[in-house]
Design an enzyme around this catalytic site. Structure first.
Site, PDB file in Angstrom:
ATOM      1  N   LYS A 129     -33.330  96.034  44.210  1.00 16.57           N
ATOM      2  CA  LYS A 129     -32.048  96.491  43.667  1.00 16.57           C
ATOM      3  C   LYS A 129     -30.882  95.843  44.413  1.00 16.57           C
ATOM      4  O   LYS A 129     -29.895  95.404  43.812  1.00 16.57           O
ATOM      5  CB  LYS A 129     -31.952  98.020  43.771  1.00 16.57           C
ATOM      6  CG  LYS A 129     -30.591  98.604  43.358  1.00 16.57           C
ATOM      7  CD  LYS A 129     -30.274  98.289  41.898  1.00 16.57           C
ATOM      8  CE  LYS A 129     -28.877  98.762  41.509  1.00 16.57           C
ATOM      9  NZ  LYS A 129     -28.728 100.216  41.500  1.00 16.57           N
ATOM     10  N   CYS A 145     -21.773  99.392  42.529  1.00 16.30           N
ATOM     11  CA  CYS A 145     -22.919  98.595  42.979  1.00 16.30           C
ATOM     12  C   CYS A 145     -22.533  97.319  43.714  1.00 16.30           C
ATOM     13  O   CYS A 145     -22.794  97.172  44.901  1.00 16.30           O
ATOM     14  CB  CYS A 145     -23.809  98.229  41.780  1.00 16.30           C
ATOM     15  SG  CYS A 145     -24.706  99.631  41.082  1.00 16.30           S
TER      16      CYS A 145
END
Length: 389
Positions: free
Chosen positions: A198, A252
């Site tokens: 991720k 993010c």
């Protein structure tokens, strides 16, 4: 029927809970925000994410979802709490608190899934030691979310998922659950690899954007149109340069790369890209002032209409938005400005009505390229428009 507890009913936790409930699971959502809990138990969806209100309503009316501020026993616990960055390090306080809540009700054989984006080895060095205090056998998995605001519901269903577990059995237990609503392929690996994947995904994008932003600065020196140059360069079959802009926002990309560098040494490129992108709001203000001088406007003359608060177009998500840093810089320079956004209401600098802002200003700075701004007709008092996109 398995009982699933989703801890953290935010931008990812609530959609995940709704999808699981509609897949037939008995789901309850745990959150410390009592106002949110009260709304949810009245059948009111707190987020305006496409498809979420309908999904939540279906789950609520079917009786498969309930919200609570008190942790309850379950077969499966999914931790989907925020992990903000603090001094360029992962703030794991929410993860630790959620794990501690799970510890209070953990039973033999329970499955604990961490979806929150975390630094490498969080599962083995932070989550597991807390759960181990129970003295019970449990299964631990990391399944990082892959979705973007504005398309969350679709991407949670269609995107491929990575499941990392402390054992093959743990992976397969989690896979059985996600397969109930995920149509994308599911890949199994270990805990730390899943954590890194991720982070690598968002770091790749951050580094690519940093390269595009550096191209933009070079193009300014060379007096060429960087957008046209990038479009032409991307005609190469193996080239995909991202778009430059005023900075990087969202939950993010501006945060995750720091998690990857936290306890590692080989991270020079990653750190440089972060610093490059963090400097873009400063370059944006500098370019605005330079452009204003071409129109005979000094810093004292400027009345700037800042268009766009959300970190990306056509969403209401303003987390880590470059607009915040641009406005801070304008304020520091005592440059007058007003902010507007068709989607965002709550912001450090209160958004105002678009027409009122345009009539008041003498120039326009477009930070977020909402579709509402695509065909604007500007009043005669606007001397110039600077579109950072």
């Amino acid at each position: 029927m398995q009982k699933i507890c989703v801890l953290g009913l935010g931008y990812m936790g609530l959609p995940t809970a709704s999808l699981l409930a509609n897949a037939g699971y008995d789901v309850f959502g745990f959150d410390i925000d009592q106002k949110k809990i009260d709304k949810l138990n009245q059948g009111i969806c707190p987020f305006d994410e496409p498809g979420l209100p309908e999904s939540f309503k279906a789950a609520f009316q079917a009786g498969n979802f309930k919200a609570t501020s008190e942790i309850q026993q379950a077969d499966v616990f999914i931790i989907a709490v925020p992990t903000p960055s603090k001094n360029q390090k992962a703030d794991l306080s929410y993860v630790k608190a959620a794990t501690q809540s799970v510890l209070e009700v953990l039973e033999e054989g329970n499955l604990v899934i961490l979806e929150s984006t975390v630094r490498p080895k969080t599962c083995t060095e932070v989550v597991a030691p807390i759960l181990d205090k129970s003295g019970k056998n449990y299964h631990l998995v990391h399944c990082p979310e892959r979705a973007i605001p504005g398309h969350t519901m679709r991407e949670l269903v269609e995107n491929e998922r990575i499941i990392g577990g402390d054992s093959k059995k743990s992976c397969n237990l989690a896979k059985d659950i996600y397969q109930k609503f995920v149509k994308g392929k599911i890949y199994l690996t270990n805990l730390t690899t899943a954590e890194c994947c991720k982070l690598m995904e968002n770091t790749f994008r951050d580094v690519n954007i940093a390269l595009a932003n550096e191209f933009s600065l070079l193009a300014e020196e060379l007096d060429i149109d960087v957008k046209k140059a990038i479009d032409l360069a991307n005609l190469h079959p193996r080239v995909n340069i991202h778009s430059p802009g005023p900075g990087v926002g969202g939950h993010c990309i501006p945060i995750d790369p720091w998690f990857l560098t936290e306890n590692t040494k080989n991270n020079q490129l990653i750190s440089l890209a972060r610093h490059t992108n963090d400097e873009m709001p400063t370059h944006t203000v500098r370019r605005l002032i330079k452009k204003a001088k071409n129109y005979g406007l000094s810093e004292n003359d400027l009345k700037v209409a800042v268009l766009g608060v959300a970190y990306k177009e056509n969403v209401d998500d303003a987390r880590e938005t470059p607009t915040k840093y641009v406005c801070d810089l304008l304020e520091q320079k005592s440059i007058e400005f007003k902010v507007t956004d068709p989607y965002v209401e709550d912001f450090d600098f209160a958004p105002e009505n678009l027409d009122d802002v345009l009539i008041w200003s003498n120039c326009v700075l477009i930070i977020t390229n909402h579709s509402d701004y695509q065909e604007l007709i500007y009043p005669d008092n606007i001397k110039f428009v600077f579109n950072t996109k």
